[in-house]
Motif scaffolding. Structure first.
Motif, short mmCIF file in Angstrom:
data_model
loop_
_atom_site.label_atom_id
_atom_site.label_comp_id
_atom_site.label_asym_id
_atom_site.label_seq_id
_atom_site.Cartn_x
_atom_site.Cartn_y
_atom_site.Cartn_z
N GLY A 1 0.81 -1.21 0.00
CA GLY A 1 0.00 0.00 0.00
C GLY A 1 0.84 1.25 0.00
O GLY A 1 1.98 1.25 0.43
N PRO A 2 0.25 2.34 -0.48
CA PRO A 2 0.95 3.62 -0.54
C PRO A 2 1.22 4.18 0.85
O PRO A 2 0.42 4.00 1.76
CB PRO A 2 -0.01 4.53 -1.31
CG PRO A 2 -1.03 3.64 -1.91
CD PRO A 2 -1.07 2.41 -1.10
N ILE A 3 2.31 4.89 0.99
CA ILE A 3 2.71 5.44 2.28
C ILE A 3 1.67 6.43 2.82
O ILE A 3 1.37 6.43 4.02
CB ILE A 3 4.11 6.10 2.19
CG1 ILE A 3 4.58 6.52 3.57
CG2 ILE A 3 4.11 7.26 1.24
CD1 ILE A 3 6.00 6.98 3.61
N GLY A 4 1.12 7.26 1.97
CA GLY A 4 0.13 8.24 2.41
C GLY A 4 -1.12 7.57 2.96
O GLY A 4 -1.66 7.98 4.00
N VAL A 5 -1.59 6.55 2.29
CA VAL A 5 -2.77 5.83 2.74
C VAL A 5 -2.49 5.14 4.08
O VAL A 5 -3.31 5.20 5.00
CB VAL A 5 -3.23 4.80 1.67
CG1 VAL A 5 -4.31 3.89 2.22
CG2 VAL A 5 -3.72 5.53 0.43
N ASN A 6 -1.33 4.52 4.18
CA ASN A 6 -0.98 3.86 5.45
C ASN A 6 -0.92 4.87 6.59
O ASN A 6 -1.42 4.60 7.69
CB ASN A 6 0.36 3.14 5.32
CG ASN A 6 0.28 1.93 4.43
OD1 ASN A 6 -0.79 1.45 4.10
ND2 ASN A 6 1.43 1.44 4.01
N MET A 7 -0.32 6.02 6.36
CA MET A 7 -0.20 7.01 7.42
C MET A 7 -1.56 7.64 7.74
O MET A 7 -1.88 7.86 8.91
CB MET A 7 0.81 8.09 7.05
CG MET A 7 1.20 8.89 8.25
SD MET A 7 2.78 9.74 8.20
CE MET A 7 3.92 8.66 7.46
N ALA A 8 -2.37 7.93 6.74
CA ALA A 8 -3.70 8.49 6.98
C ALA A 8 -4.55 7.52 7.79
O ALA A 8 -5.23 7.92 8.74
CB ALA A 8 -4.39 8.82 5.65
N THR A 9 -4.51 6.27 7.41
CA THR A 9 -5.28 5.26 8.13
C THR A 9 -4.80 5.13 9.56
O THR A 9 -5.61 5.08 10.50
CB THR A 9 -5.18 3.90 7.41
OG1 THR A 9 -5.57 4.07 6.05
CG2 THR A 9 -6.08 2.87 8.06
N TYR B 1 -9.58 8.55 16.05
CA TYR B 1 -11.03 8.41 16.02
C TYR B 1 -11.49 6.98 15.74
O TYR B 1 -12.64 6.79 15.32
CB TYR B 1 -11.62 9.35 14.97
CG TYR B 1 -11.52 10.79 15.39
CD1 TYR B 1 -12.39 11.32 16.34
CD2 TYR B 1 -10.53 11.62 14.87
CE1 TYR B 1 -12.29 12.64 16.74
CE2 TYR B 1 -10.43 12.94 15.27
CZ TYR B 1 -11.31 13.45 16.20
OH TYR B 1 -11.21 14.75 16.61
N GLY B 2 -10.63 6.01 15.91
CA GLY B 2 -11.04 4.62 15.71
C GLY B 2 -11.19 4.27 14.24
O GLY B 2 -10.65 4.95 13.36
N VAL B 3 -11.94 3.23 13.98
CA VAL B 3 -12.11 2.72 12.62
C VAL B 3 -12.75 3.77 11.72
O VAL B 3 -12.34 3.94 10.57
CB VAL B 3 -12.95 1.41 12.63
CG1 VAL B 3 -13.27 0.95 11.22
CG2 VAL B 3 -12.21 0.32 13.39
N VAL B 4 -13.74 4.48 12.23
CA VAL B 4 -14.40 5.53 11.44
C VAL B 4 -13.37 6.59 11.04
O VAL B 4 -13.34 7.03 9.88
CB VAL B 4 -15.57 6.17 12.22
CG1 VAL B 4 -16.11 7.38 11.50
CG2 VAL B 4 -16.66 5.15 12.44
N GLY B 5 -12.51 7.00 11.96
CA GLY B 5 -11.49 7.99 11.66
C GLY B 5 -10.52 7.50 10.60
O GLY B 5 -10.13 8.25 9.70
N GLY B 6 -10.12 6.22 10.70
CA GLY B 6 -9.23 5.64 9.69
C GLY B 6 -9.85 5.64 8.30
O GLY B 6 -9.20 5.98 7.32
N CYS B 7 -11.13 5.29 8.25
CA CYS B 7 -11.83 5.27 6.96
C CYS B 7 -11.99 6.69 6.39
O CYS B 7 -11.78 6.92 5.20
CB CYS B 7 -13.19 4.61 7.11
SG CYS B 7 -13.11 2.85 7.46
#
Length: 190
Positions: free
Chosen positions: A59-67, A74-80
């Protein structure tokens, strides 16, 4: 971790990062560093650890860090939400480009714009490389207080050039081998 930023503000922040890093995750590293660390969303040490982890996982670094940051705050909702916010600007831009690509691809202004984007992306990647090298191989903060030879981390520098030599001269080696070798080196010697 107690959050000082709302989920909406966090989503806007990651949309901005996604918009600025349309060239790829490596382009966004310096933007993420400038935006996330001053807001205390991630520490400098966590940031560099996330770069190492994100580069060695799918996976891309930005997506990994954002998640990671969204999930931590904020939990799972925040990650999404943060992940969707990061990829949304690129998604919209690619759709727009796809709609008009055939009619504008040969125009001199478009070609020149892409040359400028390539140069800017290369510069941002160079800044990200410098940032990582400055804490792993060099102690830049000690450069003016100690002898010149004491600013170099000898073990890390030796491993860096060893890995570089392996990748340069052994053409059929899988990158996963270097990642595992780096993890083993860090575990045994650092």
């Amino acid at each position: 971790m107690e959050s000082s930023i709302s989920l909406f503000s966090l989503a806007l922040l990651f949309s901005y990062i996604g918009l600025c890093s349309i060239g790829g995750g490596l382009v966004g590293i310096s933007i993420m560093q400038q935006e996330l660390i001053p807001r205390n969303l991630i520490s400098m040490e966590e940031f560099y650890s996330m770069i190492a982890i994100s580069e060695s996982t799918p996976g891309p670094i930005g997506v990994n860090m954002a998640t990671f940051i969204g999930n931590r705050l904020y939990g799972v909702v925040g990650g999404c939400v943060t992940t969707a916010a990061l990829v949304f600007p690129s998604f919209v831009i690619i759709i727009i480009i796809a709609l008009f690509a055939r009619s504008i691809k040969d125009k001199p202004m478009v070609k020149n714009a892409f040359y400028g984007i390539r140069a800017a992306s290369t510069g941002m990647i160079a800044v990200a490389c410098y940032s990582v090298l400055s804490i792993t191989i060099f102690s830049i903060s000690d450069a003016f207080t100690k002898n010149w030879y004491s600013i170099i981390h000898v073990k890390q520098t030796i491993f860096f050039f060893l890995a570089l030599g392996i990748l340069r001269f052994i053409k059929k080696i899988h990158p996963l081998f270097i990642i595992v070798l780096g993890a083993l080196f860090g575990y045994l010697f650092l």
